[in-house]
Structures are given as structure tokens and as C-alpha cells.
Enzyme design. Sequence first.
Site, short mmCIF file in Angstrom:
data_model
loop_
_atom_site.label_atom_id
_atom_site.label_comp_id
_atom_site.label_asym_id
_atom_site.label_seq_id
_atom_site.Cartn_x
_atom_site.Cartn_y
_atom_site.Cartn_z
N THR A 34 0.82 -1.21 0.00
CA THR A 34 0.00 0.00 0.00
C THR A 34 0.85 1.26 0.00
O THR A 34 0.38 2.33 -0.37
CB THR A 34 -0.92 0.02 1.23
OG1 THR A 34 -0.14 -0.28 2.40
CG2 THR A 34 -2.04 -1.00 1.10
N SER A 123 13.89 -5.53 8.26
CA SER A 123 14.46 -4.21 7.97
C SER A 123 15.74 -3.90 8.74
O SER A 123 15.89 -2.85 9.36
CB SER A 123 13.42 -3.10 8.22
OG SER A 123 12.35 -3.25 7.33
N ASP A 169 9.95 1.60 6.59
CA ASP A 169 10.95 0.92 7.42
C ASP A 169 11.72 1.91 8.29
O ASP A 169 11.89 1.71 9.50
CB ASP A 169 11.92 0.13 6.55
CG ASP A 169 11.23 -0.98 5.78
OD1 ASP A 169 10.05 -1.28 6.10
OD2 ASP A 169 11.85 -1.55 4.87
#
Length: 389
Positions: A34, A123, A169
Site C-alpha cells: 500500500t 528491515s 521501514d
Amino acid sequence: MLALAIADAFQQRFGYSPLLVRAPGRVNLIGEHTDYNNGFVLPAAIDKEITFAIGLNKKDVIRLFAFDNDEAVEIPVGEIKPSQTQWANYLLGVAAQFRDAGVVVPGFDCVFGGTIPMGAGLSSSAAVECGLAFGLNELLQTNFDRMKLARMAQKAEHTYAGVQCGLMDQFASLFGRPGQVVRLDCRSTEYTYFPFDVSHYHLVLCNSGVKHALADSEYNTRRQECERGVALLQRHYPAVQSLRDATEEQIEAHRAELGDVVYRRCLYVVQENARVVAACEALAANDMSAFGQLMYGSHAGLRDNYEVSCPELDKLVEIAQGQTGVLGSRMMGGGFGGCTINLVEAEHVAAFVATTSAAFLSFYRRGLETYQTSIVGGVSELEPVTQSA
């Protein structure tokens, strides 16, 4: 204790006491693919993190040491540029961002190491960037706010690591709060915190152990498919600047014109944005059962309409479903491998890990890595630790 080992390594290599910083990895509870469609994401910082020891060395050289790899890189401050050592580029890219912001970057030393599993989609790269950005901001007294640091870290990854990541992130690593998740509006960068009951519910990650080679090319293809959908919808609805602006009704009305593939890509993104909003409402009401059902819905959409799952991820979600105390499960990240994220009642976590590991081993004939995580605060300074003799 990792911070002690990192501080000790710094002291032994460079002979003075450093600033200590911790930078967490992140999970995304819901809201996948998204971000580049200007939608919503719902990440949280977790207790898998990178620890840094950083100091200004009063020399004209940047000295970097990767504690986990036992590998060093040195570069003159006047020659900051991408190196042949990939891990160093995440750090050098941050230094370049300070330089490009008009800051005189002096020589500095950095030792870093961590507990974020590599390749699990948590991440680690963003944590590396954000930790150094925070440390340099403190040492150089540049007073950049956290959103500025997040954008600098993101641009470092774009320019020096060659990864065109979104902002989520870096944002999650810097803006995390203990016991809370944060909804980020990827268009406006407005954000809102929501409580997560960490005493009764845990997030357990199951690593499929696979990363298919087509992930990067398919990621780019999905972006292009979404862009094609927007271009077509714009002809009928000029206000639709991204899929964030589209509705299910608009997509259904032009299903034939969009074609099956683009229709399903657009439908998934619009539905996923709605799921993030609904998930936040569920958290606000402490309705974790409803939250879990939205996670299952997210996975089904990623599997069937966005087509970025893989058999291993689908199997892990299937194994999770029906287990006592499991409220929700879905794939997390770009897809084609990586981890599932599972919402599990605290008292059932041990049984969930045992059952899922045994079922995965039986089906795939290989072990399953699992990570139990807590939701923690964002990047912060650590108290000085006592050095060993």
C-alpha cells in the site's frame, strides 16, 4: 550483553569512549504493497535491533567496523562515495546525506552489530541507516527532527544501496513506541499511534526460509500494474491520483476495461487500505479477534489478487489457522518468501511454535526459524556501559 561487547570493541579499536545507540527492526502488522500506492501501513518497532558505538575521531577518515562480520572499511571524509563493500554503503549513504544537507561531516568511527536476522524481512538495513543518522545528529548537534532523519535514511538506501524502498521501514525504526503500533499515511506522512496489548498477545514470526529470485522483478511489475489501473481510472474519475483515491465501486464499474490482472491488483490495494483502517478501529476497541480476521483477509488478498505469496507462506498460514490461541496470520513483506506474522495469545505461544515447527518439518523436511518479538520504542541513545579491562 551486546551493547557491552560493541562498546568494548570500539574502545579497543579506537581508544576512547563512544556514544551508544540502539536502532530497532520492524514488523508491519497489516498494509502490504500500500505504501507506493499512497495508502496506509501499520508497522511497529521490535526488540530485534542494531547497536552502535559512534564517536568523532578528530581525523580526516571514516572508520567503520561490522562487529558481526569482523570486517573493517576506511574512507577519507573527502571521498564519501559508494564502496565495493555492500554493508558499508548503508552507512556511507547516511554520511553523504548529512553532507548534502550542508553539514560538514568530520572523521568519525563506528562499530555496529545486532540481533536482527538477515533476510527475514525485519528491515535490518533501515535500522543500520537510522542508528547512524541518529548518532551523527547527536554528535554533530544538527538538530534534525526524526522525520528528517527518516527521509535522509531512506534516500541513503536509494542512492548508495540502490534499493528504491518506501519510507515505512525507516519511519518505524525511528518512531516506534513501546506497546504501540503506528499507522502511517504514506501520502501525507501523518501518523497515529494505537495501543497493542503486549501482555496478552504476542507477535510470532515464522521464516519460510525462501526468497525467490523473481521477487524484485515482480515487485516492479506490480507497481506498473497499479499505475496502469490509475491511468485508466483517471480517465473516468480525474480525482483519482493514486489507488488511495479509488473505490471498490469504481473498480468494479470498469472491471472489463481494466482487464482481469489489473482489476485484481487494484481491488487488492483498495481493500487492503480499508483493512488497515478497520484494523486500527479494532485495536482502539481492543478487539483482537477482529484484528486477526483482518490479517487472514490480508493474506488471502495477497495470495489470490496480488499474487505475491508462495507455497511455503501459504502453508505456514494454513498451519496457523485453527490452532488454539492463534487469532490471525499472514505473509509479511514484498512476498515470494520471507516471514509470516502471527497474532498469538501469550499463553499459547510455546505450543504454537512447537506445533508449527513440527508441521513445517514434516511437510518440507527442514527446520523452521521462528522469532518471538516485543513492541519497543524507536531509535534511542543507550546509557554508557562499563568497559572490560
